[in-house]
Write a protein that holds these residues in place. Structure first.
Motif, PDB file in Angstrom:
ATOM      1  N   PRO B   5       0.833  -1.201   0.000  1.00  0.00           N
ATOM      2  CA  PRO B   5       0.000   0.000   0.000  1.00  0.00           C
ATOM      3  C   PRO B   5       0.871   1.257   0.000  1.00  0.00           C
ATOM      4  O   PRO B   5       1.934   1.291   0.621  1.00  0.00           O
ATOM      5  CB  PRO B   5      -0.811  -0.112   1.285  1.00  0.00           C
ATOM      6  CG  PRO B   5      -0.051  -1.050   2.159  1.00  0.00           C
ATOM      7  CD  PRO B   5       0.717  -1.961   1.245  1.00  0.00           C
ATOM      8  N   VAL B   6       0.406   2.284  -0.721  1.00  0.00           N
ATOM      9  CA  VAL B   6       1.085   3.583  -0.798  1.00  0.00           C
ATOM     10  C   VAL B   6       0.038   4.612  -0.392  1.00  0.00           C
ATOM     11  O   VAL B   6      -0.805   4.995  -1.196  1.00  0.00           O
ATOM     12  CB  VAL B   6       1.579   3.853  -2.235  1.00  0.00           C
ATOM     13  CG1 VAL B   6       2.295   5.194  -2.315  1.00  0.00           C
ATOM     14  CG2 VAL B   6       2.500   2.733  -2.715  1.00  0.00           C
ATOM     15  N   GLY B   7       0.053   4.998   0.894  1.00  0.00           N
ATOM     16  CA  GLY B   7      -1.008   5.860   1.383  1.00  0.00           C
ATOM     17  C   GLY B   7      -2.335   5.126   1.327  1.00  0.00           C
ATOM     18  O   GLY B   7      -2.375   3.886   1.269  1.00  0.00           O
ATOM     19  N   HIS B   9      -4.754   5.414  -1.086  1.00  0.00           N
ATOM     20  CA  HIS B   9      -5.418   5.286  -2.383  1.00  0.00           C
ATOM     21  C   HIS B   9      -4.543   4.711  -3.484  1.00  0.00           C
ATOM     22  O   HIS B   9      -4.873   4.819  -4.653  1.00  0.00           O
ATOM     23  CB  HIS B   9      -5.956   6.649  -2.826  1.00  0.00           C
ATOM     24  CG  HIS B   9      -6.852   7.276  -1.828  1.00  0.00           C
ATOM     25  ND1 HIS B   9      -8.124   6.822  -1.587  1.00  0.00           N
ATOM     26  CD2 HIS B   9      -6.647   8.300  -0.964  1.00  0.00           C
ATOM     27  CE1 HIS B   9      -8.667   7.539  -0.627  1.00  0.00           C
ATOM     28  NE2 HIS B   9      -7.794   8.441  -0.227  1.00  0.00           N
ATOM     29  N   LEU B  12       1.658  -0.163  -4.810  1.00  0.00           N
ATOM     30  CA  LEU B  12       2.867  -0.355  -5.595  1.00  0.00           C
ATOM     31  C   LEU B  12       3.099  -1.856  -5.704  1.00  0.00           C
ATOM     32  O   LEU B  12       3.250  -2.534  -4.690  1.00  0.00           O
ATOM     33  CB  LEU B  12       4.063   0.315  -4.909  1.00  0.00           C
ATOM     34  CG  LEU B  12       5.382   0.263  -5.679  1.00  0.00           C
ATOM     35  CD1 LEU B  12       5.324   1.131  -6.928  1.00  0.00           C
ATOM     36  CD2 LEU B  12       6.543   0.697  -4.786  1.00  0.00           C
ATOM     37  N   ALA B  40      -7.042   5.641 -11.455  1.00  0.00           N
ATOM     38  CA  ALA B  40      -6.789   6.910 -12.144  1.00  0.00           C
ATOM     39  C   ALA B  40      -5.477   6.887 -12.933  1.00  0.00           C
ATOM     40  O   ALA B  40      -5.411   7.407 -14.041  1.00  0.00           O
ATOM     41  CB  ALA B  40      -6.780   8.056 -11.139  1.00  0.00           C
ATOM     42  N   GLU B  41      -4.438   6.303 -12.344  1.00  0.00           N
ATOM     43  CA  GLU B  41      -3.123   6.301 -12.997  1.00  0.00           C
ATOM     44  C   GLU B  41      -2.511   4.904 -12.903  1.00  0.00           C
ATOM     45  O   GLU B  41      -2.542   4.286 -11.833  1.00  0.00           O
ATOM     46  CB  GLU B  41      -2.147   7.271 -12.298  1.00  0.00           C
ATOM     47  CG  GLU B  41      -2.662   8.690 -12.104  1.00  0.00           C
ATOM     48  CD  GLU B  41      -2.146   9.671 -13.146  1.00  0.00           C
ATOM     49  OE1 GLU B  41      -1.609   9.212 -14.193  1.00  0.00           O
ATOM     50  OE2 GLU B  41      -2.273  10.877 -12.914  1.00  0.00           O
ATOM     51  N   ILE B  42      -1.954   4.436 -14.011  1.00  0.00           N
ATOM     52  CA  ILE B  42      -1.169   3.193 -14.010  1.00  0.00           C
ATOM     53  C   ILE B  42       0.228   3.581 -14.477  1.00  0.00           C
ATOM     54  O   ILE B  42       0.413   3.962 -15.631  1.00  0.00           O
ATOM     55  CB  ILE B  42      -1.779   2.131 -14.950  1.00  0.00           C
ATOM     56  CG1 ILE B  42      -3.222   1.794 -14.522  1.00  0.00           C
ATOM     57  CG2 ILE B  42      -0.915   0.872 -14.968  1.00  0.00           C
ATOM     58  CD1 ILE B  42      -3.936   0.818 -15.456  1.00  0.00           C
ATOM     59  N   VAL B  43       1.197   3.534 -13.567  1.00  0.00           N
ATOM     60  CA  VAL B  43       2.540   4.037 -13.865  1.00  0.00           C
ATOM     61  C   VAL B  43       3.556   2.895 -13.783  1.00  0.00           C
ATOM     62  O   VAL B  43       3.986   2.504 -12.696  1.00  0.00           O
ATOM     63  CB  VAL B  43       2.943   5.158 -12.880  1.00  0.00           C
ATOM     64  CG1 VAL B  43       4.259   5.798 -13.312  1.00  0.00           C
ATOM     65  CG2 VAL B  43       1.855   6.216 -12.784  1.00  0.00           C
ATOM     66  N   PRO B  44       3.956   2.340 -14.951  1.00  0.00           N
ATOM     67  CA  PRO B  44       4.985   1.297 -14.910  1.00  0.00           C
ATOM     68  C   PRO B  44       6.350   1.935 -14.673  1.00  0.00           C
ATOM     69  O   PRO B  44       6.562   3.102 -14.982  1.00  0.00           O
ATOM     70  CB  PRO B  44       4.902   0.690 -16.310  1.00  0.00           C
ATOM     71  CG  PRO B  44       4.417   1.793 -17.182  1.00  0.00           C
ATOM     72  CD  PRO B  44       3.535   2.669 -16.318  1.00  0.00           C
ATOM     73  N   LEU B  50       2.800   1.164 -10.441  1.00  0.00           N
ATOM     74  CA  LEU B  50       2.058   1.913  -9.432  1.00  0.00           C
ATOM     75  C   LEU B  50       0.623   2.092  -9.915  1.00  0.00           C
ATOM     76  O   LEU B  50       0.388   2.488 -11.062  1.00  0.00           O
ATOM     77  CB  LEU B  50       2.701   3.288  -9.219  1.00  0.00           C
ATOM     78  CG  LEU B  50       1.936   4.248  -8.305  1.00  0.00           C
ATOM     79  CD1 LEU B  50       2.044   3.827  -6.842  1.00  0.00           C
ATOM     80  CD2 LEU B  50       2.457   5.685  -8.467  1.00  0.00           C
ATOM     81  N   ASP B  52      -2.557   4.294  -8.894  1.00  0.00           N
ATOM     82  CA  ASP B  52      -2.935   5.430  -8.044  1.00  0.00           C
ATOM     83  C   ASP B  52      -4.394   5.783  -8.317  1.00  0.00           C
ATOM     84  O   ASP B  52      -4.858   5.714  -9.462  1.00  0.00           O
ATOM     85  CB  ASP B  52      -2.021   6.628  -8.349  1.00  0.00           C
ATOM     86  CG  ASP B  52      -2.115   7.706  -7.265  1.00  0.00           C
ATOM     87  OD1 ASP B  52      -2.802   7.482  -6.260  1.00  0.00           O
ATOM     88  OD2 ASP B  52      -1.477   8.764  -7.448  1.00  0.00           O
TER      89      ASP B  52
END
Lengths: 290, 204
Positions: B5-7, B9, B12, B40-44, B50, B52
């Protein structure tokens, strides 16, 4: 240019155009950007009858002065400050009518860092990827204001709010940031994890729209080496090699290689945007909830 | 696969390799497109993805580890070709690191097919994998690397979309515009894009 425009007479230390930012592009390396004290920006927009997504001006410490070409309704919020129209005192935190050609001055912040100016119709510079926000990390959006530039304004969307006073949170005298540990808390010693939430920090003068930098106990790593770049979130508490935590704000990089020890609850970030250098900071641990 | 978990919402997800991260990224995009996943965001990135803007990160974490993730499908789109003048100031240093001559560095770089593993550092900057050999960053970063510089660092190659400070080894220059906010799409390179570099003659 039409008379729906705003001439910048005194740009101030750092005044930028901000709206709700450009989320959704992090995978391309595009920061979210947007007003740092988002509730303050939303409130001044509401006071002048703008839609929530209208662009406002965000000042830094010493305000700015502008001259609308046509009569407009404005509202100033965020950091409390003196507001004058042609030298006469006007209300802060409430709708104010400014005649065309009059000089609106937003004074230095009496407390806090960033004041917000909404103008009826909003600032309508050309959007980039759906947002008018200035992103100081990657240079997207309009450049910071300079003396003499003219900003276009939109048509007023609706009547301004009929209120005399609305509640504004005061800038913090002590900044309490609730943090959930992780994702990389296992990169730090137990002593560092204890220090983060038990020892006092203060806001560093090196803070900006990218991050709130702090001064205080250095956080020691439990393991050496580098972390391969990974995605970063708003509110991430990143610990660079100097061991001093940095809280990522709206213009933060989308990926990074320094370990994130914890993440600040986004609800606490507007206060972080208003914390002046030297303000005490306390990181308060909260559990991850299901 | 490890999901952290990252915060409140975000999540990772850490994988064992870049290939696994690529496969999970493709699967996440597929599930978002079908409406199975609200994010909302998919950050490879290098070894992680990630997510988010999640409603319930911990619940997704429980599901995720039991997913059967197929290898990333071969991409149907055209390969993006980027013409390069191999005239970079660090060509000789790279050749020395690899124990080959400069012409061989050019041949190796132009022969490989690359893939954008992830973006970051600046809008439109892609970290491309597929380099046959690695090379260290420069000991002292440059304060200004010109836009269009074709560069190497670690297992990656990339192109600077705009002038910025940088510590990568510069081997060439391209006139291709990597990032143009007025263009749709603004970024020439997005995660998953296949890329080839084609040598052009140096300007007279």
């Amino acid at each position: 240019m039409s008379d729906r425009a705003l001439a910048v007479v005194r740009a101030g230390a750092l005044t930028t155009v901000q709206d709700q930012g450009r989320p959704g592009h992090a995978h391309l390396g595009v920061p979210r950007s947007g007003a740092l004290d988002a509730p303050a920006a939303a409130l001044v927009n509401r006071l002048v009858g703008n839609a929530p997504e209208a662009a406002v001006l965000e000042t830094t410490l010493n305000g700015c002065s502008v001259r609308p070409r046509a009569t407009v309704t404005v509202a100033v919020g965020g950091a409390p400050c003196a507001v004058t129209v042609d030298g006469r005192p006007a209300a802060w935190g409430a709708p104010v009518r400014v005649p065309g050609g009059a000089l609106l001055d937003i004074g230095a912040a009496r407390a806090g860092v960033r004041s917000y100016l909404a103008v009826s119709g909003g600032v309508t510079v050309e959007p980039v990827l759906g947002s008018r926000s200035t992103d100081l990390l990657s240079g997207l959006g309009p450049a910071p204001l300079t003396d003499g530039i003219v900003l276009p304004l939109g048509r007023p969307a609706g009547p301004h709010a009929c209120v005399d006073a609305v509640p504004h949170p005061a800038p913090p005298t002590e900044l309490v940031l609730r943090v959930a540990l992780g994702p990389r808390h296992d990169w730090f010693t137990d002593a560092a994890l204890t220090a983060l939430t038990a020892r006092p920090y203060v806001v560093s003068s090196a803070s900006n729209r990218i991050g709130l930098r702090t001064e205080g106990p250095t956080l020691e790593r439990a393991r050496p080496g580098e972390l391969p770049s990974e995605g970063m979130v708003l509110g991430a508490v990143q610990v660079p090699p100097d061991g001093r935590p940095v809280v990522f704000l709206a213009d933060h990089p989308t990926t990074g290689g320094y370990p994130v020890i914890a993440v600040v609850d986004p609800a606490d970030l507007p206060a972080a945007a208003q914390a002046t250098p030297g303000t005490p900071v306390r990181f308060a641990a909260v559990r991850h909830r299901r | 696969m490890r999901a952290m978990p990252v915060g409140a919402h975000a999540l990772l997800v850490e994988l064992d390799s870049g290939e696994e991260a690529e496969a999970l990224h493709a699967e996440l995009l597929r599930r978002r497109a079908t409406g199975d996943l609200a994010v909302a965001e998919i950050v490879p990135a290098a070894r992680t993805v990630l997510l988010d803007g999640l409603e319930a990160p911990l619940r997704l974490a429980e599901h995720l580890v039991s997913w059967d993730v197929p290898p990333a499908p071969a991409r149907a789109e055209e390969v993006v070709e980027i013409p390069v003048r191999y005239d970079g100031p660090d060509l000789a240093d790279v050749a020395a690191h690899w124990g080959v001559d400069e012409a061989e560095v050019v041949r190796l770089h132009a022969a490989a097919e690359f893939r954008v593993a992830f973006c970051g550092f600046a809008p439109g900057f892609g970290y491309l994998t597929g380099l046959p050999r690695e090379v260290p960053r420069r000991a002292t970063p440059r304060t200004a690397v010109p836009a269009g510089s074709v560069a190497l660092a670690g297992p990656y190659t990339g192109v600077y979309p705009r002038s910025s400070p940088g510590g990568w080894q510069l081997i060439g220059t391209t006139d291709t515009v990597l990032w143009d906010p007025a263009r749709v799409p603004a970024a020439l390179l997005a995660p998953g894009t296949r890329v080839r570099f084609t040598p052009t003659a140096a300007a007279p």
